[in-house]
Design a protein around this motif. Structure first.
Motif, PDB file in Angstrom:
ATOM      1  N   ARG B  57     -16.051 -20.235   1.787  1.00  0.00           N
ATOM      2  CA  ARG B  57     -14.797 -19.895   2.462  1.00  0.00           C
ATOM      3  C   ARG B  57     -15.090 -18.738   3.402  1.00  0.00           C
ATOM      4  NH1 ARG B  57      -9.891 -16.646   1.859  1.00  0.00           N
ATOM      5  NH2 ARG B  57      -8.089 -17.950   2.365  1.00  0.00           N
ATOM      6  N   TRP B  58     -14.893 -18.982   4.689  1.00  0.00           N
ATOM      7  CA  TRP B  58     -15.219 -17.966   5.683  1.00  0.00           C
ATOM      8  C   TRP B  58     -14.275 -16.781   5.586  1.00  0.00           C
ATOM      9  CZ3 TRP B  58     -19.746 -18.224   7.846  1.00  0.00           C
ATOM     10  CH2 TRP B  58     -20.368 -19.471   7.996  1.00  0.00           C
ATOM     11  N   GLY B  59     -14.842 -15.605   5.807  1.00  0.00           N
ATOM     12  CA  GLY B  59     -14.060 -14.373   5.798  1.00  0.00           C
ATOM     13  C   GLY B  59     -14.323 -13.577   7.059  1.00  0.00           C
ATOM     14  N   LEU B  60     -13.921 -12.336   7.042  1.00  0.00           N
ATOM     15  CA  LEU B  60     -14.033 -11.504   8.242  1.00  0.00           C
ATOM     16  C   LEU B  60     -15.481 -11.348   8.708  1.00  0.00           C
ATOM     17  CD1 LEU B  60     -11.421  -8.737   7.376  1.00  0.00           C
ATOM     18  CD2 LEU B  60     -11.286 -10.406   9.229  1.00  0.00           C
TER      19      LEU B  60
END
Lengths: 251, 72
Positions: B57-60
């Protein structure tokens, strides 16, 4: 015939059918319905628009919206019914689907929509903001399950598509024997004649002439730039080569 | 897997940035849970890479691994 812009967001969950696939299916269903009234139907490529990734946004894994343009005799009620029926049927149980439909012949403030889309790439937007803008611009914006949070991305996706400068095209393109594995050179003219793509663009935004030669390697994927579906290429020594996934990730 | 991930605030976070393709490929090669995500969501031409995994899950800054959480 009228032109419509349709965008969906937040329809999936880990391990379920992706939002892009659902968008493609809706586009196909709409085209099938349209073909009952006429013999001609143009293709509708789906574009993927990356939105902000932030802990306060409840996206599944990448937060992207999926958009396509439809040219059709179908009226709004029929279009919406097909979209909603398919969304309800295919969206993941834990998802929060949103649907935005824009009649492109209506009077709307394109700048306001683009600004909303661009802002949704960098900041956390709210449902209230999305509904307010949709109401002001006469856009049909509806939610179809869960928290309905997907309305934000659906509206943002419309704006980003309207900007003509955002997104990757869903899927990959096949040319002749290319997909057999080995790298093959094609002219720009060949590529444009054998795919739905409209232009070959360098990574600096220059439009390549028809007689330029392109070395295709890996999967052939496209972007949406300059209001066109474009094959993006860059210089590798003396050759133009199609962009890799690593390059395309920022589009 | 601790070579590539750190447990922070309840999630397993990739230690490297979005350009660390070698680390992403090494981690995926060593992971029995790797599953390729939808091709349109992949960002690495090398298929077996955590950057392409269904469970990231991509984050900042980069991504968190949700499968590893489920097995910790």
């Amino acid at each position: 015939m009228k032109n419509w812009l349709i965008c969906i967001d937040d329809t999936d969950d880990i391990g379920t059918k992706g939002t892009g696939e659902i968008a493609e299916e809706i586009a196909h269903l709409l085209q099938q319905e349209h073909l009952k009234m006429t013999e001609h139907s143009g293709g509708c490529l789906v574009t993927r628009h990356q939105l902000f990734v932030h802990p306060d946004i409840p996206y599944t894994s990448h937060n992207s919206a999926m958009c396509f343009q439809l040219e059709s005799h179908l009226d709004f009620a029929d279009i919406k019914q097909i979209c909603v029926t398919h969304l309800l049927q295919e969206s993941a149980a834990a998802s929060d689907p949103g649907l935005a439909i824009l009649d492109m012949s209506s009077s709307y403030d394109i700048s306001a929509l683009i600004a909303f889309g661009q802002s949704a790439k960098e900041t956390v937007k709210t449902k209230a903001q999305a509904y307010q803008l949709a109401t002001e611009q006469g856009i049909d914006l509806t939610e179809h399950g869960g928290t309905g949070q997907g309305v934000i991305g659906a509206l943002a996706g419309l704006g980003l598509r309207l900007s003509g400068q955002d997104g990757r095209v869903k899927g990959q393109f096949c040319l002749g024997n290319y997909n057999k594995g080995a790298d093959i050179e094609f002219t720009v003219a060949d590529i444009l004649a054998n795919t739905p793509l409209q232009v070959v663009l360098s990574d600096s935004g220059k439009i390549l002439a028809d007689d330029e030669r392109i070395l295709l390697t890996g999967k052939v994927k496209a972007v949406y730039r300059q209001h066109m579906f474009a094959l993006l290429v860059s210089r590798h020594g003396s050759a133009w080569v199609n962009a890799s996934k690593q390059t395309l990730k920022t589009y | 897997m601790d070579k590539w991930f750190t447990y922070i605030d309840g999630v397993w976070r990739f230690k490297f940035d979005t350009n660390s393709y070698s680390a992403s490929r090494e981690a995926a090669k060593a992971c029995r849970f790797f599953v390729e995500d939808d091709e349109d969501e992949q960002t690495d031409d090398h298929s077996q890479s955590c950057f392409n995994c269904l469970y990231r899950r991509w984050g900042l800054n980069c991504f968190d691994c949700y499968k590893k959480v489920g097995t910790s």
